[in-house]
Scaffold this motif. Structure first.
Motif, short mmCIF file in Angstrom:
data_model
loop_
_atom_site.label_atom_id
_atom_site.label_comp_id
_atom_site.label_asym_id
_atom_site.label_seq_id
_atom_site.Cartn_x
_atom_site.Cartn_y
_atom_site.Cartn_z
N LEU A 19 0.87 -1.29 0.09
CA LEU A 19 0.08 0.05 -0.10
C LEU A 19 0.77 1.37 0.08
O LEU A 19 1.81 1.12 0.82
CB LEU A 19 -0.87 0.02 1.31
N GLY A 20 0.63 2.15 -0.86
CA GLY A 20 1.15 3.61 -0.97
C GLY A 20 0.64 4.40 0.41
O GLY A 20 0.05 4.17 1.21
N PRO A 21 1.47 5.52 0.33
CA PRO A 21 1.00 6.44 1.56
C PRO A 21 -0.49 6.90 1.62
O PRO A 21 -0.83 7.19 2.70
CB PRO A 21 1.95 7.62 1.14
N MET A 22 -1.19 6.79 0.63
CA MET A 22 -2.33 7.11 0.62
C MET A 22 -3.47 6.02 0.78
O MET A 22 -4.73 6.07 0.67
CB MET A 22 -2.82 8.07 -0.57
N GLY A 23 -2.98 4.65 0.91
CA GLY A 23 -3.58 3.59 0.99
C GLY A 23 -4.14 2.90 -0.24
O GLY A 23 -4.61 1.78 0.01
N GLU A 24 -3.42 3.35 -1.37
CA GLU A 24 -3.74 2.54 -2.71
C GLU A 24 -2.76 1.51 -2.85
O GLU A 24 -1.62 1.42 -2.38
CB GLU A 24 -3.58 3.69 -3.73
N VAL A 25 -3.27 0.30 -3.51
CA VAL A 25 -2.40 -0.73 -3.84
C VAL A 25 -1.38 -0.21 -4.77
O VAL A 25 -1.65 0.30 -6.00
CB VAL A 25 -2.84 -1.75 -4.28
N ILE A 26 -0.20 -0.33 -4.68
CA ILE A 26 0.88 0.01 -5.44
C ILE A 26 1.67 -1.21 -6.07
O ILE A 26 2.27 -1.02 -7.18
CB ILE A 26 1.99 1.04 -5.10
N LEU A 27 1.44 -2.17 -5.50
CA LEU A 27 2.24 -3.22 -6.06
C LEU A 27 1.89 -4.65 -5.05
O LEU A 27 1.50 -4.53 -4.08
CB LEU A 27 3.85 -3.40 -5.83
N ASP A 28 1.62 -5.63 -6.00
CA ASP A 28 1.34 -7.18 -5.51
C ASP A 28 2.80 -7.97 -5.70
O ASP A 28 3.00 -7.68 -6.91
CB ASP A 28 0.14 -7.75 -6.15
N ALA A 29 3.47 -8.22 -4.63
CA ALA A 29 4.70 -8.91 -4.72
C ALA A 29 4.90 -10.18 -4.17
O ALA A 29 3.96 -10.37 -3.13
CB ALA A 29 5.71 -8.03 -4.25
N LYS A 30 5.44 -11.16 -4.49
CA LYS A 30 6.01 -12.27 -3.98
C LYS A 30 7.34 -12.19 -3.30
O LYS A 30 8.11 -12.13 -4.14
CB LYS A 30 5.90 -13.53 -4.86
N PRO A 31 7.47 -12.14 -1.99
CA PRO A 31 8.93 -12.03 -1.41
C PRO A 31 9.88 -13.17 -2.21
O PRO A 31 9.64 -14.35 -2.27
CB PRO A 31 8.61 -12.23 -0.07
N VAL A 32 11.04 -12.83 -2.27
CA VAL A 32 12.28 -13.56 -2.61
C VAL A 32 12.50 -14.57 -1.60
O VAL A 32 12.81 -15.47 -1.72
CB VAL A 32 13.31 -12.71 -3.07
N GLU A 33 12.29 -14.13 -0.49
CA GLU A 33 12.90 -14.94 1.01
C GLU A 33 11.67 -14.47 2.03
O GLU A 33 11.08 -13.64 1.75
CB GLU A 33 14.36 -14.70 1.21
N ASP A 34 11.65 -15.26 3.15
CA ASP A 34 10.96 -14.87 4.39
C ASP A 34 11.31 -13.41 4.87
O ASP A 34 12.55 -13.05 4.84
CB ASP A 34 11.19 -15.67 5.47
N VAL A 35 10.30 -12.50 5.25
CA VAL A 35 10.57 -11.11 5.88
C VAL A 35 10.00 -11.27 7.03
O VAL A 35 8.68 -11.47 7.18
CB VAL A 35 10.32 -10.07 4.74
N MET A 36 10.56 -10.74 8.10
CA MET A 36 10.06 -10.57 9.40
C MET A 36 9.36 -9.12 9.40
O MET A 36 9.72 -8.36 9.20
CB MET A 36 11.01 -10.62 10.33
N PHE A 37 8.27 -9.29 10.54
CA PHE A 37 7.49 -8.13 10.83
C PHE A 37 8.53 -6.93 11.01
O PHE A 37 9.48 -6.98 11.64
CB PHE A 37 6.88 -8.71 12.01
#
Length: 101
Positions: A29-47
């Motif tokens: 989500l971008g700064p205004m709450g709009e979806v800017i990208l759907d991504a599949k992480p290359v690796e696990d990413v922690m909170f």
């Protein structure tokens, strides 16, 4: 679906809002709450950690909060975890060799 937030329009990283597995899809989500990208992480990413929003080359600036927070120490793919293993400080030496010079 898992989420990540881009805090400023100039940012080339987004912060994940949950732990994310590399098999999950992340809606950025971008700064205004709009979806800017759907991504599949290359690796696990922690909170709370960063995810690359675009391909970054070695030496490219890492931008978060609209400010440069570091420099890519190697190529970073879209969806890759952005952290100390692939980012160097833009201000302070991050390796023993740099600190000695």
């Amino acid at each position: 679906m898992k989420k990540a937030i881009q805090l400023d329009d100039r940012d080339n990283v987004a912060t994940v809002t949950n732990d994310v597995s590399k098999v999950e899809q992340v809606e950025v989500l971008g700064p205004m709450g709009e979806v800017i990208l759907d991504a599949k992480p290359v690796e696990d990413v922690m909170f709370g950690h960063k995810l690359a929003l675009r391909r970054l080359g070695k030496g490219d600036e890492i931008v978060k909060y609209g400010e440069v927070i570091g420099v890519a120490s190697k190529q970073i793919a879209v969806g890759e975890w952005v952290h100390t293993h692939n980012v160097e400080s833009g201000r302070l030496p991050t390796s023993r060799l740099e600190a000695e010079n």
